[in-house]
Design a protein around this motif. Structure first.
Motif, PDB file in Angstrom:
ATOM      1  N   MET A 145      -4.843   9.302  -9.267  1.00 13.12           N
ATOM      2  CA  MET A 145      -3.423   9.107  -9.516  1.00 13.12           C
ATOM      3  C   MET A 145      -2.630   9.951  -8.522  1.00 13.12           C
ATOM      4  O   MET A 145      -3.060  11.053  -8.153  1.00 13.12           O
ATOM      5  N   PRO A 146      -1.463   9.474  -8.097  1.00 13.94           N
ATOM      6  CA  PRO A 146      -0.670  10.229  -7.129  1.00 13.94           C
ATOM      7  C   PRO A 146       0.157  11.353  -7.740  1.00 13.94           C
ATOM      8  O   PRO A 146       0.844  12.061  -7.014  1.00 13.94           O
ATOM      9  N   SER A 147       0.079  11.535  -9.057  1.00 17.24           N
ATOM     10  CA  SER A 147       0.967  12.473  -9.737  1.00 17.24           C
ATOM     11  C   SER A 147       0.394  13.863  -9.905  1.00 17.24           C
ATOM     12  O   SER A 147       1.020  14.700 -10.539  1.00 17.24           O
ATOM     13  N   GLY A 148      -0.829  14.144  -9.374  1.00 20.03           N
ATOM     14  CA  GLY A 148      -1.305  15.515  -9.375  1.00 20.03           C
ATOM     15  C   GLY A 148      -2.727  15.800  -9.791  1.00 20.03           C
ATOM     16  O   GLY A 148      -3.218  16.909  -9.508  1.00 20.03           O
ATOM     17  N   GLY A 167      -6.242   8.915  -3.139  1.00 23.71           N
ATOM     18  CA  GLY A 167      -7.023   7.702  -3.313  1.00 23.71           C
ATOM     19  C   GLY A 167      -8.237   7.597  -2.424  1.00 23.71           C
ATOM     20  O   GLY A 167      -9.015   6.654  -2.557  1.00 23.71           O
ATOM     21  N   ALA A 168      -8.445   8.552  -1.524  1.00 24.05           N
ATOM     22  CA  ALA A 168      -9.544   8.456  -0.558  1.00 24.05           C
ATOM     23  C   ALA A 168     -10.852   8.900  -1.205  1.00 24.05           C
ATOM     24  O   ALA A 168     -11.425   9.934  -0.869  1.00 24.05           O
ATOM     25  N   GLU A 169     -11.363   8.088  -2.111  1.00 30.05           N
ATOM     26  CA  GLU A 169     -12.483   8.501  -2.953  1.00 30.05           C
ATOM     27  C   GLU A 169     -13.774   8.724  -2.167  1.00 30.05           C
ATOM     28  O   GLU A 169     -14.420   9.757  -2.290  1.00 30.05           O
ATOM     29  N   GLY A 170     -14.167   7.736  -1.381  1.00 31.30           N
ATOM     30  CA  GLY A 170     -15.408   7.853  -0.631  1.00 31.30           C
ATOM     31  C   GLY A 170     -15.376   8.980   0.371  1.00 31.30           C
ATOM     32  O   GLY A 170     -16.365   9.706   0.556  1.00 31.30           O
ATOM     33  N   LEU A 243     -10.809  -0.951  -0.984  1.00 30.33           N
ATOM     34  CA  LEU A 243     -10.011  -2.024  -1.575  1.00 30.33           C
ATOM     35  C   LEU A 243      -9.587  -1.669  -2.992  1.00 30.33           C
ATOM     36  O   LEU A 243      -8.455  -1.917  -3.407  1.00 30.33           O
ATOM     37  N   TRP A 244     -10.512  -1.091  -3.737  1.00 26.23           N
ATOM     38  CA  TRP A 244     -10.240  -0.742  -5.131  1.00 26.23           C
ATOM     39  C   TRP A 244      -9.123   0.279  -5.239  1.00 26.23           C
ATOM     40  O   TRP A 244      -8.190   0.145  -6.015  1.00 26.23           O
ATOM     41  N   VAL A 245      -9.206   1.319  -4.411  1.00 27.97           N
ATOM     42  CA  VAL A 245      -8.220   2.386  -4.489  1.00 27.97           C
ATOM     43  C   VAL A 245      -6.889   1.949  -3.906  1.00 27.97           C
ATOM     44  O   VAL A 245      -5.835   2.080  -4.515  1.00 27.97           O
ATOM     45  N   ASN A 246      -6.935   1.377  -2.694  1.00 27.71           N
ATOM     46  CA  ASN A 246      -5.696   1.094  -1.988  1.00 27.71           C
ATOM     47  C   ASN A 246      -4.948  -0.106  -2.546  1.00 27.71           C
ATOM     48  O   ASN A 246      -3.733  -0.161  -2.475  1.00 27.71           O
ATOM     49  N   ASN A 247      -5.686  -1.070  -3.074  1.00 22.91           N
ATOM     50  CA  ASN A 247      -5.030  -2.257  -3.617  1.00 22.91           C
ATOM     51  C   ASN A 247      -4.985  -2.229  -5.141  1.00 22.91           C
ATOM     52  O   ASN A 247      -3.943  -2.422  -5.743  1.00 22.91           O
ATOM     53  N   GLY A 248      -6.144  -1.982  -5.741  1.00 29.74           N
ATOM     54  CA  GLY A 248      -6.225  -2.061  -7.192  1.00 29.74           C
ATOM     55  C   GLY A 248      -5.325  -1.069  -7.902  1.00 29.74           C
ATOM     56  O   GLY A 248      -4.507  -1.442  -8.731  1.00 29.74           O
ATOM     57  N   SER A 249      -5.450   0.227  -7.577  1.00 30.56           N
ATOM     58  CA  SER A 249      -4.688   1.235  -8.301  1.00 30.56           C
ATOM     59  C   SER A 249      -3.195   1.044  -8.109  1.00 30.56           C
ATOM     60  O   SER A 249      -2.412   1.158  -9.041  1.00 30.56           O
ATOM     61  N   GLU A 250      -2.797   0.758  -6.876  1.00 30.86           N
ATOM     62  CA  GLU A 250      -1.388   0.557  -6.604  1.00 30.86           C
ATOM     63  C   GLU A 250      -0.855  -0.636  -7.385  1.00 30.86           C
ATOM     64  O   GLU A 250       0.260  -0.625  -7.907  1.00 30.86           O
ATOM     65  N   ALA A 251      -1.713  -1.655  -7.489  1.00 34.11           N
ATOM     66  CA  ALA A 251      -1.299  -2.847  -8.226  1.00 34.11           C
ATOM     67  C   ALA A 251      -1.075  -2.530  -9.700  1.00 34.11           C
ATOM     68  O   ALA A 251      -0.191  -3.100 -10.343  1.00 34.11           O
ATOM     69  N   TRP A 252      -1.876  -1.604 -10.247  1.00 33.50           N
ATOM     70  CA  TRP A 252      -1.669  -1.241 -11.657  1.00 33.50           C
ATOM     71  C   TRP A 252      -0.258  -0.728 -11.886  1.00 33.50           C
ATOM     72  O   TRP A 252       0.447  -1.165 -12.774  1.00 33.50           O
TER      73      TRP A 252
END
Length: 582
Positions: A145-148, A167-170, A243-252
């Motif tokens: 999450m971008p909130s901390g 979001g840079a998980e890997g 794809l999951w982090v950059n597209n999926g999470s933002e889409a949520w």
């Protein structure tokens, strides 16, 4: 800059009283009476400074290895060294591994198979065969999450918060593992990141389980040319995570604002996520497969098992190697917190580069000198976890009940309510109230000499730490000790403020009793807000109560966080369906 032991003035004075009279206390000698004017130095009319962080450090300590406090206070600030003990079972699943072999690069493992099952139907079970050295992050440190929640990991890897670094998980797991090599770290925890699967663990089983929907997206075509190549499989994994982090999470977050779903429904995930076709049952299978929502529900349930203290027996934390951005010496964060009233929105990421480097330098030195052998652990004597827990156990439900007594006055005689509240305060102070020191008979003045209560407050505040000499402690332990003293001191100070008025409240008329009880209510509410303990009803009790087909839980990432705007206010428990159609 504030010093390492910065606490409220009231706490400092109480501690001075403790140190001055500790011998008399322990040998049952009479305690000296303070002059009446000295009692004012206890600061009974003044709560702690807004910049005091003893309560915040204490809260971090109380939440270590527990699920609920970290689900509530998602933005972690602390790091602590620890070990995963031999015999512990770890689980790993992923649809992104086309080799059919255990991972050979850093990957995620779980303490619960219910969690790993979300990520694929090939389940590896490992058992730890030697102590694994780990670094633990508090908060919801697996929540992208971008909130901390990712702030401490970003600071550890880069010294600052990067744009979209959350979001840079890997990339992050590889960076953390590279950082930890110098100190012999095997991994990182809360959701466990294991750096090397070839050391310290052995494979118990590798099973192809019933197929499930997964969290990532379209299943990889493992029969394609080159898929047997480990390098290609790793690239596939990273691409899916990207794809999951950059597209999926933002889409949520985007879709939540446009078309939010009720809490408890599975989130709309990234490309090809759940809902894009059903898994195929194996040959010979009869009947339906379990629906995706039961996988999510059971993963949440498994996490909630870890709410109780000591339930994660397989992880041992080393409290001599604990650091936190709530340490009052980090002045940049003290300034950033000023004006904020919601502790759940505090961020370690507001730290300056200079303060971040101080923290990292201290952490590196702690890990560099860390010895987990029996010889190295011989000096560990203070059971800080149990000590912190004992404070919470002693006061948590009693303060909650006192607040209820002071709130629920309708329909009862004033004297009944005042007496009940007086008794409850007396219950908490009685173990520390020597009968040798009672107030003198009032000779006509309404301003009774309140110095008679000083020994009680002294005993109450110092009982946990007065016999623990700071000279034998590490810098981490001195900070922990200071936080316990700050919290115990403020609890006892508040009870003392109330008791001075409650002592003879039964002799007062109803109007005066009502005024006093309203004042006590505000004092107890202020204290409880300052403490912010996650086990209080506001955070753990669903109202109305859940049905037998539901369970009460706090919102958790990633299931519910699509409704969170990052303000830290998404914290009320709700009834989550157990996933059954009833």
């Amino acid at each position: 800059m504030r010093g390492f032991f910065s606490t409220s003035s009231s706490t400092l004075y109480i501690l001075g009283l403790i140190s001055a009279d500790v011998f008399a206390i322990t040998t049952q000698q009479p305690l000296r009476i303070l002059p009446a004017n000295d009692v004012e130095k206890l600061g009974w009319t003044h709560p702690p400074s807004p910049d005091d962080t003893g309560n915040l450090v204490f809260n971090s300590l109380n939440g270590l290895l527990k699920h609920q406090p970290n689900a509530l206070y998602r933005n972690g600030h602390a790091m602590i060294a620890g070990t995963v003990t031999p015999g512990t079972l770890l689980y790993h699943s992923s649809i992104l591994n086309c080799t059919g072999l255990p991972p050979t690069t850093p990957e995620w493992v779980s303490f619960d198979p219910e969690h790993s099952y979300l990520f694929g139907s090939r389940m590896y079970t490992f058992q730890v065969v030697r102590p694994l050295k780990i670094l633990y992050f508090d908060g919801s440190s697996a929540a992208k999450m971008p909130s901390g929640p990712m702030d401490t990991q970003e600071i550890l890897a880069h010294g600052e918060i990067r744009d979209r670094g959350w979001g840079a998980e890997g990339t992050r797991i590889r960076e953390l593992c590279n950082w930890g090599k110098e100190f012999g770290l095997d991994g990182f925890l809360r959701e466990m990141m294991l750096c090397d699967f070839s050391v310290g663990i052995e494979v118990v089983s590798a099973l192809d389980l019933l197929p499930v929907h997964t969290l990532y997206g379209p299943l990889p075509d493992c029969s394609s040319e080159g898929m047997e190549s480990l390098d290609t499989a790793d690239r596939l994994r990273d691409e899916h995570r990207r794809l999951w982090v950059n597209n999926g999470s933002e889409a949520w977050f985007r879709q939540a604002r446009e078309d939010p779903d009720p809490p408890g429904n599975p989130p709309r995930r990234g490309p090809g996520g759940p809902g894009r076709g059903k898994p195929t049952p194996p040959p010979g299978w009869v009947g339906s497969l379990r629906p995706e929502r039961t996988l999510i529900t059971e993963a949440i349930q498994a996490g909630n098992w870890h709410d109780l203290p000591g339930l994660v027996h397989s992880v041992q934390l080393d409290y001599t190697r604990f650091v936190t951005f709530f340490d009052p010496k980090y002045e940049s964060l003290m300034l950033a917190r000023r004006g904020q009233t919601n502790k759940r929105a505090f961020r370690a990421g507001n730290v300056t580069k200079a303060d971040a480097e101080v923290m990292l330098s201290e952490l590196r030195e702690m890990l560099r000198t860390w010895d987990i052998t029996p010889t190295g652990r011989a000096g560990l004597r203070v059971g800080w976890s149990a000590l912190v827990q004992s404070v919470v156990e002693r006061y948590s439900t009693r303060l909650e009940y006192l607040l209820l007594l002071l709130s629920a006055s309708a329909g009862r005689p004033h004297t009944f309510n005042a007496t009940q509240a007086r008794w409850q305060v007396l219950i908490m102070l009685a173990p520390y109230m020597p009968v040798a020191f009672m107030p003198s008979v009032d000779t006509g003045s309404d301003d009774r000499d309140s110095s008679w209560l000083a020994p009680t407050i002294r005993h109450c505040s110092g009982v946990y730490t007065s016999r623990i000499p700071s000279s034998t402690l590490t810098s981490s332990e001195r900070l922990i000790k200071s936080s316990v003293e700050s919290v115990a001191g403020e609890i006892c100070r508040t009870l003392g403020v109330i008791w001075l008025e409650a002592f003879d409240v039964e002799s007062k008329d109803g109007k005066e009793q009502t005024i006093l009880m309203a004042r006590w209510h505000d004092e107890v509410k202020r204290l409880m807000d300052w403490l912010g303990w996650a086990n209080w009803a506001d955070f753990v009790v669903c109202d109305p109560a859940c049905s037998v087909h539901e369970f009460c839980t706090l919102p958790q990432w990633p299931i519910d966080m699509r409704n969170d705007d990052g303000s830290g206010t998404f914290d009320k428990p709700y009834c989550h369906s157990r996933g059954l159609d009833v």
